[in-house]
Design an enzyme around this catalytic site. Sequence first.
Site, PDB file in Angstrom:
ATOM      1  NE  ARG A   1      53.360  37.713  37.234  1.00 47.91           N
ATOM      2  CZ  ARG A   1      51.965  37.583  37.110  1.00 47.91           C
ATOM      3  NH1 ARG A   1      51.387  37.943  35.584  1.00 47.91           N
ATOM      4  NH2 ARG A   1      50.891  37.766  38.119  1.00 47.91           N
TER       5      ARG A   1
ATOM      6  CG  HIS B   1      49.599  33.835  41.762  1.00 47.61           C
ATOM      7  ND1 HIS B   1      50.834  35.511  42.244  1.00 47.61           N
ATOM      8  CD2 HIS B   1      48.546  34.568  41.021  1.00 47.61           C
ATOM      9  CE1 HIS B   1      49.752  36.011  41.549  1.00 47.61           C
ATOM     10  NE2 HIS B   1      48.927  35.738  40.370  1.00 47.61           N
TER      11      HIS B   1
ATOM     12  CD  GLN C   1      44.383  35.836  42.264  1.00 50.95           C
ATOM     13  OE1 GLN C   1      44.897  36.482  41.232  1.00 50.95           O
ATOM     14  NE2 GLN C   1      43.308  36.429  42.508  1.00 50.95           N
TER      15      GLN C   1
ATOM     16  CG  ASP D   1      45.056  29.582  36.099  1.00 46.88           C
ATOM     17  OD1 ASP D   1      44.831  30.921  36.430  1.00 46.88           O
ATOM     18  OD2 ASP D   1      46.017  29.341  37.313  1.00 46.88           O
TER      19      ASP D   1
ATOM     20  CB  CYS E   1      43.809  34.312  39.753  1.00 46.66           C
ATOM     21  SG  CYS E   1      44.491  32.614  38.089  1.00 46.66           S
TER      22      CYS E   1
ATOM     23  NE  ARG F   1      46.368  39.679  43.304  1.00 42.77           N
ATOM     24  CZ  ARG F   1      47.511  39.804  42.521  1.00 42.77           C
ATOM     25  NH1 ARG F   1      47.065  39.464  41.319  1.00 42.77           N
ATOM     26  NH2 ARG F   1      48.911  39.951  42.381  1.00 42.77           N
TER      27      ARG F   1
HETATM   28  N1  NVA Z   1      48.398  30.097  36.350  1.00 43.09           N
HETATM   29  C1  NVA Z   1      48.480  31.539  35.435  1.00 43.09           C
HETATM   30  C2  NVA Z   1      48.165  32.784  36.390  1.00 43.09           C
HETATM   31  C3  NVA Z   1      47.873  33.403  35.944  1.00 43.09           C
HETATM   32  C4  NVA Z   1      47.744  34.719  36.969  1.00 43.09           C
HETATM   33  C5  NVA Z   1      50.219  31.675  35.173  1.00 43.09           C
HETATM   34  O1  NVA Z   1      50.905  30.996  35.918  1.00 43.09           O
HETATM   35  O2  NVA Z   1      49.861  31.509  33.850  1.00 43.09           O
HETATM   36  N1   CP Z   2      46.325  37.172  38.365  1.00 44.70           N
HETATM   37  C1   CP Z   2      46.483  37.870  37.964  1.00 44.70           C
HETATM   38  O1   CP Z   2      48.252  37.857  38.317  1.00 44.70           O
HETATM   39  O2   CP Z   2      46.473  38.468  37.309  1.00 44.70           O
HETATM   40  P1   CP Z   2      48.184  39.513  35.782  1.00 44.70           P
HETATM   41  O3   CP Z   2      48.454  38.033  35.540  1.00 44.70           O
HETATM   42  O4   CP Z   2      46.847  40.291  35.548  1.00 44.70           O
HETATM   43  O5   CP Z   2      48.511  40.399  36.621  1.00 44.70           O
END
Ligand code: NVA
Ligand code: CP
Length: 304
Positions: A104, A131, A134, A220, A260, A288
Amino acid sequence: MSIKHYLQFNDLSTEEINYVFERTAWIKAQFKGYKKYWPLEDRTLVMIFEKASTRTRLSFEAGMHQLGGAAIYLNTRDSQLGRGEPVEDAAQVISRMSDVVMIRTFEQSLIERFAANSRVPVINGLTNQYHPCQILADIFTYIEQRGSIAGKTVAWIGDANNMSYTWLQAAELLGFHVNISTPPGYPLDPELADLDNNKAFTVFEDPMEAAKGADLVTTDVWTSMGFEAENEVRLKDFSDWCVDEEIMTVANKDALFMHCLPAHRGEEVTTGVIDGEQSVVWDEAENRLHVQKALMEYLVLGKI
Ligand code: NVA
Ligand code: CP
């Protein structure tokens, strides 16, 4: 054997995605029946986090454990990864000691560089651009609840972000349509979605128009990780892009709501919608775990 990475949704073909969904259903049934299934015994997953996470860490770590393997958590704060070691060198070393890696991070180019130097499969656990894990979970959830997503309409209301770009890739591969509405000043850039063409989505100025007749409404956070400095101005710019009860009334009667998570009730979604009857966010979050177990099984072992 060539290594298969999962850096973006379309790294898997339609046929491979359907296979992963089939395996997900089977693996989930084993888990629900308290049946031990250890295809990855003695295998190790390394998870590298440059951004915060609850669901992604938990689902990968628990998932690898449930498949009989072990998971190791690394972050950039207390490893050499945050002190300027070239990502190519890190990839060489980490992939000699593990069987699969999940990352990540911010830039998509970083996981691409890692993957190019890795001896083992690399999975995107979220970047600024995509992502994919997800969206696998979201579509699996849709299929569980409503059957095939082919030919259906997904309404995306909110930011043009990593989730939205991944939805577009999924629509192209799985034959559904995305109606997308983002506020002025936050336009979708289709180039970022790496699509074959622009037939799988339609852009709407008005979020109500985007939601009309949708089978699934999804959104989101207005401010994704890495964009926190823009939070205050985004709160104003996005205020009309909240998924509320009125938006849900123009969608199909049996439309689902997904997010998500983490969610901000009162911003991108009302409490009534996210905690309401059409919302499937808890199944979505749980899935997930199941889809990523199927994904790791496939990337490490191939079809079994
Ligand atoms: N779009 C959000 C998703 C978090 C799971 C982010 O990138 O922070
Ligand atoms: N939806 C998701 O990826 O959640 P986290 O940021 O908690 O991993």
